[in-house]
Design a protein around this motif. Structure first.
Motif, PDB file in Angstrom:
ATOM      1  N   THR A 200       0.828  -1.209   0.000  1.00  0.00           N
ATOM      2  CA  THR A 200       0.000   0.000   0.000  1.00  0.00           C
ATOM      3  C   THR A 200       0.861   1.257   0.000  1.00  0.00           C
ATOM      4  O   THR A 200       0.580   2.223  -0.712  1.00  0.00           O
ATOM      5  CB  THR A 200      -0.929   0.006   1.224  1.00  0.00           C
ATOM      6  OG1 THR A 200      -1.738  -1.173   1.218  1.00  0.00           O
ATOM      7  CG2 THR A 200      -1.833   1.226   1.210  1.00  0.00           C
TER       8      THR A 200
ATOM      9  N   THR B 217       1.476   4.296  -3.299  1.00  0.00           N
ATOM     10  CA  THR B 217       1.342   5.756  -3.262  1.00  0.00           C
ATOM     11  C   THR B 217       2.357   6.441  -4.174  1.00  0.00           C
ATOM     12  O   THR B 217       2.184   7.603  -4.543  1.00  0.00           O
ATOM     13  CB  THR B 217       1.512   6.275  -1.828  1.00  0.00           C
ATOM     14  OG1 THR B 217       2.811   5.910  -1.334  1.00  0.00           O
ATOM     15  CG2 THR B 217       0.452   5.691  -0.919  1.00  0.00           C
TER      16      THR B 217
ATOM     17  N   LEU C 103       0.753   7.425  -7.377  1.00  0.00           N
ATOM     18  CA  LEU C 103      -0.325   8.417  -7.299  1.00  0.00           C
ATOM     19  C   LEU C 103       0.227   9.804  -7.608  1.00  0.00           C
ATOM     20  O   LEU C 103       1.060  10.321  -6.851  1.00  0.00           O
ATOM     21  CB  LEU C 103      -0.950   8.395  -5.901  1.00  0.00           C
ATOM     22  CG  LEU C 103      -2.254   9.150  -5.699  1.00  0.00           C
ATOM     23  CD1 LEU C 103      -3.363   8.524  -6.534  1.00  0.00           C
ATOM     24  CD2 LEU C 103      -2.639   9.169  -4.226  1.00  0.00           C
TER      25      LEU C 103
ATOM     26  N   SER D 128       7.371   9.430   3.702  1.00  0.00           N
ATOM     27  CA  SER D 128       7.335   9.484   2.246  1.00  0.00           C
ATOM     28  C   SER D 128       7.715   8.105   1.723  1.00  0.00           C
ATOM     29  O   SER D 128       8.715   7.524   2.165  1.00  0.00           O
ATOM     30  CB  SER D 128       8.316  10.537   1.720  1.00  0.00           C
ATOM     31  OG  SER D 128       8.471  10.459   0.329  1.00  0.00           O
ATOM     32  N   ALA D 129       6.923   7.591   0.796  1.00  0.00           N
ATOM     33  CA  ALA D 129       7.135   6.223   0.314  1.00  0.00           C
ATOM     34  C   ALA D 129       8.525   6.052  -0.293  1.00  0.00           C
ATOM     35  O   ALA D 129       9.178   5.020  -0.100  1.00  0.00           O
ATOM     36  CB  ALA D 129       6.058   5.862  -0.712  1.00  0.00           C
TER      37      ALA D 129
END
Length: 282
Positions: A115, A119, A122, A155-156
């Motif tokens: 998940t 991101t 996105l 932050s991913a």
């Protein structure tokens, strides 16, 4: 002998191409610095020449005066506050999340990690309007909070960067620390953090650059001139209704490049080390 000659010419060609590409990449910056010393009326008239006919050092003092009694010292101070706080929030939050994914076992770990990684796909424009509505309802518009608080939630990209670095560390270090009575947080703060210093510095530098150049976020959330960052303040030099003081704009743009350049040259070895050793172990 033929192979040695061919290899030398090939190496020379590659070096020559690197020099050409480097010069082409640096030319706009050199042109901007040279234009900051020209009269505003001569910036585009003598655009082909890098050497000013008359060196006008007053462009820096004129540009530093800023607008409406607000000097560029205020704009630089605002930018430094936002950038430093955002970097601190990114390092704290992302290192904790990365350690959890890399070392802690919990249910649905793969699902939550997937998940987080999703991101990355996105686009930021999709969440821009919902974020603005939320921050407006919270009364955070015209404050630094919308530009700072999100960094404390991770932050991913940096989570993945730090997690891959942590995975290169032997798990036996954690087990030895547990035997000595070290807690989970103690392992993280005393063992893991010192060993992932190159990755932390790399993440901090990238966040510094992105926050320093964040024009759009500062534009929509900061409506008061005394809160403007450097990137937004530079835009105020352009005035289509009257005239644009190009020389003063280029002078302040040149000053705005100094902090990122200093950060890069001081910490460049950490960037190379952090990126080169990340992802060696899956």
């Amino acid at each position: 002998m033929i192979r040695q000659s061919t290899f030398s010419w090939g190496k020379l060609t590659i070096q020559f191409m690197c020099i050409v590409i480097g010069v082409a990449s640096l030319y706009p910056i050199v042109w901007m610095v040279a234009s900051s010393f020209k009269d505003s009326s001569q910036v585009f008239v003598s655009a082909h020449s890098l050497i000013p006919e008359v060196w006008n050092f007053s462009n820096y003092s004129n540009g530093w005066r800023g607008f409406a009694g607000i000097t560029f010292g205020t704009f630089f101070t605002n930018t430094i506050i936002i950038v430093c706080t955002a970097v601190l929030g990114t390092i704290i939050s992302c290192s904790l999340v990365a350690y959890g994914f890399a070392r802690v076992k919990f249910k649905f770990k793969g699902f939550w990690f997937g998940t987080v990684m999703l991101t990355l796909l996105l686009p930021g424009q999709i969440v821009q309007i919902p974020q603005y509505i939320i921050f407006h309802q919270m009364g955070w518009v015209n404050t630094f909070l919308p530009l700072i608080v999100p960094s404390f939630f991770g932050s991913a990209f940096f989570v993945f960067l730090l997690m891959q670095f942590i995975r290169t560390l032997p798990y036996e270090l954690d087990e030895a620390a547990k035997i000595d009575g070290c807690s989970r947080f103690g392992i993280f703060s005393r063992i893991i953090l010192p060993l992932i210093k190159p990755a932390l510095v790399t993440a901090a530098i990238f966040e510094f650059y992105w926050s320093w150049d964040n024009f759009f976020g500062a534009l929509i959330y900061l409506g008061k001139p005394q809160l403007y960052t450097v990137s937004v303040a530079l835009r105020l030099f352009a005035d289509p209704s009257s005239g644009t003081d190009w020389s003063a704009m280029f002078a302040m743009a040149t000053l705005s490049l100094i902090p990122p350049i200093l950060v890069f040259f001081v910490f460049q070895r950490y960037i190379v080390e952090g990126i080169s050793t990340t992802g060696l172990k899956g």
